[in-house]
Design a protein around this motif. Sequence first.
Motif, PDB file in Angstrom:
ATOM      1  N   ASP A 115      56.646  75.249  12.206  1.00  9.22           N
ATOM      2  CA  ASP A 115      55.591  76.179  11.454  1.00  9.22           C
ATOM      3  C   ASP A 115      54.490  75.164  11.210  1.00  9.22           C
ATOM      4  O   ASP A 115      53.737  75.572  10.198  1.00  9.22           O
ATOM      5  N   ALA A 116      54.087  74.369  12.019  1.00  6.97           N
ATOM      6  CA  ALA A 116      52.831  73.556  11.535  1.00  6.97           C
ATOM      7  C   ALA A 116      51.499  74.625  11.972  1.00  6.97           C
ATOM      8  O   ALA A 116      51.724  75.298  12.806  1.00  6.97           O
ATOM      9  N   VAL A 117      50.726  74.336  11.082  1.00  8.41           N
ATOM     10  CA  VAL A 117      49.499  74.970  11.300  1.00  8.41           C
ATOM     11  C   VAL A 117      48.559  74.217  11.844  1.00  8.41           C
ATOM     12  O   VAL A 117      48.158  72.940  11.752  1.00  8.41           O
ATOM     13  N   VAL A 118      47.697  74.775  13.014  1.00  8.06           N
ATOM     14  CA  VAL A 118      47.050  74.035  14.128  1.00  8.06           C
ATOM     15  C   VAL A 118      45.750  74.575  13.965  1.00  8.06           C
ATOM     16  O   VAL A 118      45.718  76.036  14.204  1.00  8.06           O
ATOM     17  N   ARG A 119      44.891  74.002  13.987  1.00 10.75           N
ATOM     18  CA  ARG A 119      43.315  74.496  14.211  1.00 10.75           C
ATOM     19  C   ARG A 119      42.811  73.764  15.573  1.00 10.75           C
ATOM     20  O   ARG A 119      42.569  72.651  15.604  1.00 10.75           O
ATOM     21  N   ALA A 120      42.448  74.656  16.370  1.00  9.55           N
ATOM     22  CA  ALA A 120      41.632  74.339  17.705  1.00  9.55           C
ATOM     23  C   ALA A 120      40.459  74.843  17.642  1.00  9.55           C
ATOM     24  O   ALA A 120      39.793  75.709  16.979  1.00  9.55           O
ATOM     25  N   GLU A 121      39.558  73.813  18.201  1.00  7.56           N
ATOM     26  CA  GLU A 121      38.101  73.923  17.699  1.00  7.56           C
ATOM     27  C   GLU A 121      37.411  73.418  19.196  1.00  7.56           C
ATOM     28  O   GLU A 121      37.694  72.515  19.897  1.00  7.56           O
ATOM     29  N   LEU A 122      36.660  74.340  19.847  1.00  8.15           N
ATOM     30  CA  LEU A 122      35.922  74.219  21.157  1.00  8.15           C
ATOM     31  C   LEU A 122      34.829  73.011  20.863  1.00  8.15           C
ATOM     32  O   LEU A 122      33.696  73.279  20.158  1.00  8.15           O
ATOM     33  N   VAL A 123      34.807  71.975  21.619  1.00 11.25           N
ATOM     34  CA  VAL A 123      33.869  71.019  21.439  1.00 11.25           C
ATOM     35  C   VAL A 123      32.980  71.013  22.674  1.00 11.25           C
ATOM     36  O   VAL A 123      31.753  70.790  22.576  1.00 11.25           O
ATOM     37  N   ALA A 161      48.548  77.687  26.799  1.00 11.29           N
ATOM     38  CA  ALA A 161      48.847  76.368  26.494  1.00 11.29           C
ATOM     39  C   ALA A 161      49.699  76.137  25.592  1.00 11.29           C
ATOM     40  O   ALA A 161      49.926  76.957  24.497  1.00 11.29           O
ATOM     41  N   THR A 162      50.666  75.114  25.432  1.00  9.39           N
ATOM     42  CA  THR A 162      51.695  74.962  24.446  1.00  9.39           C
ATOM     43  C   THR A 162      51.310  73.688  23.655  1.00  9.39           C
ATOM     44  O   THR A 162      50.997  72.704  24.273  1.00  9.39           O
ATOM     45  N   VAL A 163      51.443  73.856  22.624  1.00 10.13           N
ATOM     46  CA  VAL A 163      50.998  72.611  21.573  1.00 10.13           C
ATOM     47  C   VAL A 163      52.300  72.110  21.023  1.00 10.13           C
ATOM     48  O   VAL A 163      52.947  73.111  20.161  1.00 10.13           O
TER      49      VAL A 163
END
Length: 383
Positions: A199-207, A186-188
Amino acid sequence: MTQKTSCRILAASLVLALVGTTHGLTIEAENARIRTVGAAMKDGWNLFSNGEVGDYVRISEEGTYTVVVRAYGSPAAGVWPLAAVSVDRTPGKPASVASSEFRDYTFEVAIPRGVHTVAVAFLNDTVAGGEDRNLYLDRIEIRPAEGAAEPAPASHDDWAAMGERREEAALEKAAEGVEKHRKADATVRVVRGSTNIADAVVRAELVRHEFLFGCNIYRFDRYKLAEQNATYKRRFRELFNAATTGFYWAAYERERGKPDYAYTDAVVAWAKEHGIRLKGHPLLWGHQAGVPRWSDGQPPPEVQKARVTEICKRFAGKIEFWEVVNEPSHCRGVGIDGPYRWARAADPTAHLILNDYHVMADGYPPFFALLEKALADGTPFDG
């Protein structure tokens, strides 16, 4: 081991099941170490319910083995018992044991190299019209092809060790499947207005995931203490995203015309609040738990139809899945064609399930025959 047909292997004062012969290995049913159900009889074993009898066997050379089963049966409803040779709890092609006296039944069975359970499985137990269908076993002989290596006795520990290796292989295969079928790239893109943020910091969480994992919710608000009920609900929502709620007719509608909708409404509301998807089970069942107490036996079809229709309409959009008729190939007091058509008409969006037991564990040809007939008749079901 002495290779004599009549010998018994004595260990720790116990008679083991495996007897070496001049050509193959014999499992005496009354001494078999694997007996999932049944009772001893003179010189044999009575399988009075679906299950299997066998033992642990070491196969040093992969190939097709001739398995000779000495058995007889008792019929019910004009049908004789079905028996199959099971390797590691997986039954092969069944044969009808259509004799009330001991006879030999021959199976050709492919067995891989290694330690396995080799057994005879009884597949179609029933009681009908005062008749009890049973399978009576004397012995199982495992014979290799001419010139091939002889099968040999093994132990539960040997089989368990092989099982650990099989489990490791299965987990490796599952991991490959996860990579292939459950993962994708996937591309964010992170933007502020129309400007890309580097260079953004992205946090992904499975809901939530799409795989349902649950159990019955029959203890919902059934404990005496409020604290116990609260703990039950907390643990349930922490563990599960699916639940089965009960509609057993005998308990659900103790007085005619007064089903316990208030209780189900509470379950439905709580499940919706916590994102838990619901299955209703069962609307009809050919068992005493599926017969209302105010009825003299199973209610007539028009009363069954009224129940199925009313409940499916009332909970349409709230309960997604229905097991309309429970265990129809074992408890045959209720047919499936009419009830599943009534449920489909009442809630066209519901997912209708045909369920039964001992289908994956032991194999059960009557259930598969029921499925084939349902498909041929156009009976609506989804899984």
